[in-house]
Design a protein around this motif. Sequence first.
Motif, PDB file in Angstrom:
ATOM      1  N   HIS A   1     -57.377  20.624 -48.071  1.00 40.56           N
ATOM      2  CA  HIS A   1     -56.231  19.727 -48.088  1.00 40.56           C
ATOM      3  C   HIS A   1     -55.194  20.202 -47.073  1.00 40.56           C
ATOM      4  O   HIS A   1     -55.282  21.294 -46.526  1.00 40.56           O
ATOM      5  N   LEU A   2     -54.186  19.364 -46.870  1.00 42.78           N
ATOM      6  CA  LEU A   2     -53.003  19.723 -46.104  1.00 42.78           C
ATOM      7  C   LEU A   2     -51.803  19.664 -47.040  1.00 42.78           C
ATOM      8  O   LEU A   2     -51.823  18.937 -48.033  1.00 42.78           O
ATOM      9  N   ILE A   3     -50.761  20.404 -46.715  1.00 37.09           N
ATOM     10  CA  ILE A   3     -49.507  20.334 -47.460  1.00 37.09           C
ATOM     11  C   ILE A   3     -48.406  20.154 -46.432  1.00 37.09           C
ATOM     12  O   ILE A   3     -48.435  20.768 -45.355  1.00 37.09           O
ATOM     13  N   LYS A   4     -47.441  19.287 -46.757  1.00 32.18           N
ATOM     14  CA  LYS A   4     -46.415  18.901 -45.794  1.00 32.18           C
ATOM     15  C   LYS A   4     -45.119  18.594 -46.519  1.00 32.18           C
ATOM     16  O   LYS A   4     -45.138  18.033 -47.610  1.00 32.18           O
ATOM     17  N   LEU A   5     -43.984  18.954 -45.904  1.00 31.26           N
ATOM     18  CA  LEU A   5     -42.689  18.584 -46.459  1.00 31.26           C
ATOM     19  C   LEU A   5     -42.430  17.105 -46.211  1.00 31.26           C
ATOM     20  O   LEU A   5     -42.730  16.599 -45.136  1.00 31.26           O
ATOM     21  N   SER A   6     -41.863  16.441 -47.190  1.00 33.93           N
ATOM     22  CA  SER A   6     -41.400  15.064 -47.029  1.00 33.93           C
ATOM     23  C   SER A   6     -39.886  15.155 -46.810  1.00 33.93           C
ATOM     24  O   SER A   6     -39.104  15.094 -47.753  1.00 33.93           O
ATOM     25  N   VAL A   7     -39.509  15.332 -45.561  1.00 41.51           N
ATOM     26  CA  VAL A   7     -38.105  15.556 -45.215  1.00 41.51           C
ATOM     27  C   VAL A   7     -37.297  14.286 -45.481  1.00 41.51           C
ATOM     28  O   VAL A   7     -37.661  13.204 -45.056  1.00 41.51           O
ATOM     29  N   GLY A   8     -36.220  14.435 -46.230  1.00 43.12           N
ATOM     30  CA  GLY A   8     -35.334  13.320 -46.513  1.00 43.12           C
ATOM     31  C   GLY A   8     -35.644  12.560 -47.776  1.00 43.12           C
ATOM     32  O   GLY A   8     -34.828  11.775 -48.245  1.00 43.12           O
ATOM     33  N   SER A   9     -36.809  12.773 -48.367  1.00 43.54           N
ATOM     34  CA  SER A   9     -37.147  12.087 -49.613  1.00 43.54           C
ATOM     35  C   SER A   9     -36.485  12.787 -50.784  1.00 43.54           C
ATOM     36  O   SER A   9     -36.422  14.010 -50.838  1.00 43.54           O
ATOM     37  N   GLU A  10     -36.036  11.993 -51.734  1.00 50.41           N
ATOM     38  CA  GLU A  10     -35.419  12.521 -52.949  1.00 50.41           C
ATOM     39  C   GLU A  10     -36.383  12.526 -54.132  1.00 50.41           C
ATOM     40  O   GLU A  10     -36.180  13.246 -55.091  1.00 50.41           O
ATOM     41  N   SER A  11     -37.422  11.678 -54.076  1.00 48.45           N
ATOM     42  CA  SER A  11     -38.356  11.533 -55.197  1.00 48.45           C
ATOM     43  C   SER A  11     -39.663  10.941 -54.681  1.00 48.45           C
ATOM     44  O   SER A  11     -39.744  10.480 -53.533  1.00 48.45           O
ATOM     45  N   ILE A  12     -40.673  10.929 -55.546  1.00 50.19           N
ATOM     46  CA  ILE A  12     -41.939  10.283 -55.198  1.00 50.19           C
ATOM     47  C   ILE A  12     -41.688   8.811 -54.891  1.00 50.19           C
ATOM     48  O   ILE A  12     -42.213   8.266 -53.917  1.00 50.19           O
ATOM     49  N   GLU A  13     -40.864   8.180 -55.711  1.00 50.34           N
ATOM     50  CA  GLU A  13     -40.580   6.754 -55.526  1.00 50.34           C
ATOM     51  C   GLU A  13     -39.908   6.498 -54.180  1.00 50.34           C
ATOM     52  O   GLU A  13     -40.228   5.536 -53.484  1.00 50.34           O
ATOM     53  N   ASP A  14     -38.985   7.357 -53.806  1.00 48.21           N
ATOM     54  CA  ASP A  14     -38.291   7.246 -52.525  1.00 48.21           C
ATOM     55  C   ASP A  14     -39.280   7.391 -51.374  1.00 48.21           C
ATOM     56  O   ASP A  14     -39.267   6.617 -50.413  1.00 48.21           O
ATOM     57  N   HIS A  15     -40.148   8.385 -51.471  1.00 51.72           N
ATOM     58  CA  HIS A  15     -41.154   8.623 -50.430  1.00 51.72           C
ATOM     59  C   HIS A  15     -42.104   7.424 -50.331  1.00 51.72           C
ATOM     60  O   HIS A  15     -42.402   6.956 -49.228  1.00 51.72           O
ATOM     61  N   ALA A  16     -42.558   6.911 -51.463  1.00 48.73           N
ATOM     62  CA  ALA A  16     -43.465   5.762 -51.477  1.00 48.73           C
ATOM     63  C   ALA A  16     -42.785   4.518 -50.894  1.00 48.73           C
ATOM     64  O   ALA A  16     -43.417   3.747 -50.162  1.00 48.73           O
ATOM     65  N   ALA A  17     -41.505   4.327 -51.197  1.00 46.77           N
ATOM     66  CA  ALA A  17     -40.773   3.174 -50.661  1.00 46.77           C
ATOM     67  C   ALA A  17     -40.647   3.270 -49.143  1.00 46.77           C
ATOM     68  O   ALA A  17     -40.789   2.257 -48.435  1.00 46.77           O
ATOM     69  N   TRP A  18     -40.414   4.460 -48.635  1.00 42.35           N
ATOM     70  CA  TRP A  18     -40.319   4.652 -47.191  1.00 42.35           C
ATOM     71  C   TRP A  18     -41.648   4.299 -46.528  1.00 42.35           C
ATOM     72  O   TRP A  18     -41.686   3.581 -45.539  1.00 42.35           O
ATOM     73  N   GLN A  19     -42.752   4.786 -47.127  1.00 36.71           N
ATOM     74  CA  GLN A  19     -44.074   4.458 -46.582  1.00 36.71           C
ATOM     75  C   GLN A  19     -44.323   2.957 -46.643  1.00 36.71           C
ATOM     76  O   GLN A  19     -44.877   2.377 -45.713  1.00 36.71           O
ATOM     77  N   ALA A  20     -43.916   2.319 -47.740  1.00 41.33           N
ATOM     78  CA  ALA A  20     -44.119   0.872 -47.894  1.00 41.33           C
ATOM     79  C   ALA A  20     -43.418   0.113 -46.768  1.00 41.33           C
ATOM     80  O   ALA A  20     -43.953  -0.893 -46.259  1.00 41.33           O
ATOM     81  N   GLY A  21     -42.261   0.581 -46.352  1.00 44.17           N
ATOM     82  CA  GLY A  21     -41.561  -0.045 -45.234  1.00 44.17           C
ATOM     83  C   GLY A  21     -42.337   0.053 -43.940  1.00 44.17           C
ATOM     84  O   GLY A  21     -42.436  -0.920 -43.184  1.00 44.17           O
ATOM     85  N   ARG A  22     -42.922   1.221 -43.678  1.00 39.26           N
ATOM     86  CA  ARG A  22     -43.728   1.392 -42.462  1.00 39.26           C
ATOM     87  C   ARG A  22     -44.996   0.539 -42.529  1.00 39.26           C
ATOM     88  O   ARG A  22     -45.437  -0.023 -41.537  1.00 39.26           O
ATOM     89  N   ILE A  23     -45.598   0.440 -43.718  1.00 41.10           N
ATOM     90  CA  ILE A  23     -46.799  -0.382 -43.900  1.00 41.10           C
ATOM     91  C   ILE A  23     -46.474  -1.846 -43.637  1.00 41.10           C
ATOM     92  O   ILE A  23     -47.228  -2.556 -42.955  1.00 41.10           O
ATOM     93  N   ALA A  24     -45.341  -2.317 -44.147  1.00 43.37           N
ATOM     94  CA  ALA A  24     -44.927  -3.713 -43.929  1.00 43.37           C
ATOM     95  C   ALA A  24     -44.718  -3.986 -42.441  1.00 43.37           C
ATOM     96  O   ALA A  24     -45.109  -5.061 -41.942  1.00 43.37           O
ATOM     97  N   GLU A  25     -44.129  -3.034 -41.725  1.00 42.53           N
ATOM     98  CA  GLU A  25     -43.930  -3.194 -40.281  1.00 42.53           C
ATOM     99  C   GLU A  25     -45.270  -3.329 -39.562  1.00 42.53           C
ATOM    100  O   GLU A  25     -45.429  -4.191 -38.702  1.00 42.53           O
ATOM    101  N   ARG A  26     -46.228  -2.498 -39.912  1.00 43.32           N
ATOM    102  CA  ARG A  26     -47.556  -2.553 -39.276  1.00 43.32           C
ATOM    103  C   ARG A  26     -48.250  -3.876 -39.603  1.00 43.32           C
ATOM    104  O   ARG A  26     -48.848  -4.493 -38.730  1.00 43.32           O
ATOM    105  N   ARG A  27     -48.178  -4.281 -40.859  1.00 42.30           N
ATOM    106  CA  ARG A  27     -48.798  -5.536 -41.278  1.00 42.30           C
ATOM    107  C   ARG A  27     -48.197  -6.715 -40.494  1.00 42.30           C
ATOM    108  O   ARG A  27     -48.919  -7.594 -40.023  1.00 42.30           O
TER     109      ARG A  27
END
Length: 149
Positions: free
Chosen positions: A7-33
Amino acid sequence: MGTEPLHLIKLSVGSESIEDHAAWQAGRIAERRALGLDPRYRHVTRMWPRREAEIVGRGSIFWVIRGVVRARQAIAAFEEIRGEDGILRCGIVLEPPMIAVEPRAKAAFQGWRYLPARDAPPDLSSRRRRSEAELPSTLAEELRALGLV
């Protein structure tokens, strides 16, 4: 190549929670879509893992949020991404969902690191996820730190 996934391990810089991190990713996914691109999230980093064959399709990236390993996502592929500056980088292609893991404190570090399977925190049990889902993640974190959950 070993029998266990790597596996890899990485800091999620700027995220406050799992939900926050997932929401940020969802925004990038929407942009790509919206651009008609493969919507899977890519985390872009400078370094390419030399042990790629031990990771792709078998390993996950474990996310450290606010000093605690909190979640993981399956790694589907690595792909070359050329930045606007012309420099080639590594895009870590991740699959949903983001899976909560047993919280584990982790000191800050730069970049990503390899994480052998034997050292990776296990996924949270479904019963524990249900009970903690009713609590805000910051409250759940404080209760865990106190040994109350």
